[in-house]
Write a protein that holds these residues in place. Structure first.
Motif, short mmCIF file in Angstrom:
data_model
loop_
_atom_site.label_atom_id
_atom_site.label_comp_id
_atom_site.label_asym_id
_atom_site.label_seq_id
_atom_site.Cartn_x
_atom_site.Cartn_y
_atom_site.Cartn_z
N ASP A 135 0.83 -1.21 0.00
CA ASP A 135 0.00 0.00 0.00
C ASP A 135 0.86 1.26 0.00
N GLU A 136 1.88 1.29 0.84
CA GLU A 136 2.78 2.44 0.89
C GLU A 136 3.55 2.59 -0.42
N LYS A 176 1.37 4.11 -3.09
CA LYS A 176 1.23 5.55 -2.87
C LYS A 176 2.48 6.28 -3.35
N GLN A 177 3.66 5.72 -3.07
CA GLN A 177 4.91 6.33 -3.54
C GLN A 177 4.94 6.42 -5.07
N THR A 199 2.34 6.66 -7.18
CA THR A 199 1.45 7.72 -7.68
C THR A 199 1.93 9.10 -7.24
N ASP A 200 2.52 9.22 -6.06
CA ASP A 200 3.05 10.51 -5.60
C ASP A 200 4.24 10.97 -6.44
N GLU A 216 1.73 5.43 -12.23
CA GLU A 216 0.31 5.11 -12.09
C GLU A 216 0.13 3.62 -11.85
#
Length: 128
Positions: A82-83, A86-87, A89-90, A94
């Protein structure tokens, strides 16, 4: 530092691909029909199905379709999927194929990096 731990090769014709890789490279291939997947052993494995040779990885093969990467994918082990997603997409990437559970082994997803490459990400399920 996260490591490459697996690879995946798509195929159009399973038997043709299995014949090619087993003949050309001597790889051991084990089809798992219920998962629509073929396990690829490039080296011998231990009782936990991990490569016995340091630095070696094994992989898999799958039927190419509209939802899968059309070319080989490297798979990188991450501590927390999960982390890691997020990294991605941040940082301009994608999600290509969202998080999915793979049996009792772990979690898998595919992402597209900033250059359009598809990369697999793997989180092993913690055994308590």
């Amino acid at each position: 530092m996260d490591k490459v731990v697996h690879f995946e090769i798509p195929f159009d014709d399973e038997e043709r691909a299995k014949t090619f890789y087993s003949t050309v490279f001597g790889w051991k291939l084990n089809s798992i029909p219920e998962m629509n997947y073929t396990i690829v052993h490039t080296v011998a494995v231990d009782d936990k199905m991990m490569p016995k040779e340091s630095g070696a990885i094994n992989g898999g093969m799958y039927k190419r379709d509209e939802q899968s990467a059309p070319y080989p994918v490297i798979v990188i082990n991450v501590t927390n999927l999960d982390e890691a997603l997020k990294q991605v997409t941040d940082n301009g990437g994608e999600i290509f194929r969202g998080k999915m559970k793979v049996g009792e082994m772990g979690w898998y997803a595919q992402v597209k990096d900033t250059e359009g490459n598809i990369i697999g990400m793997w989180e092993t399920v913690k055994v308590i």
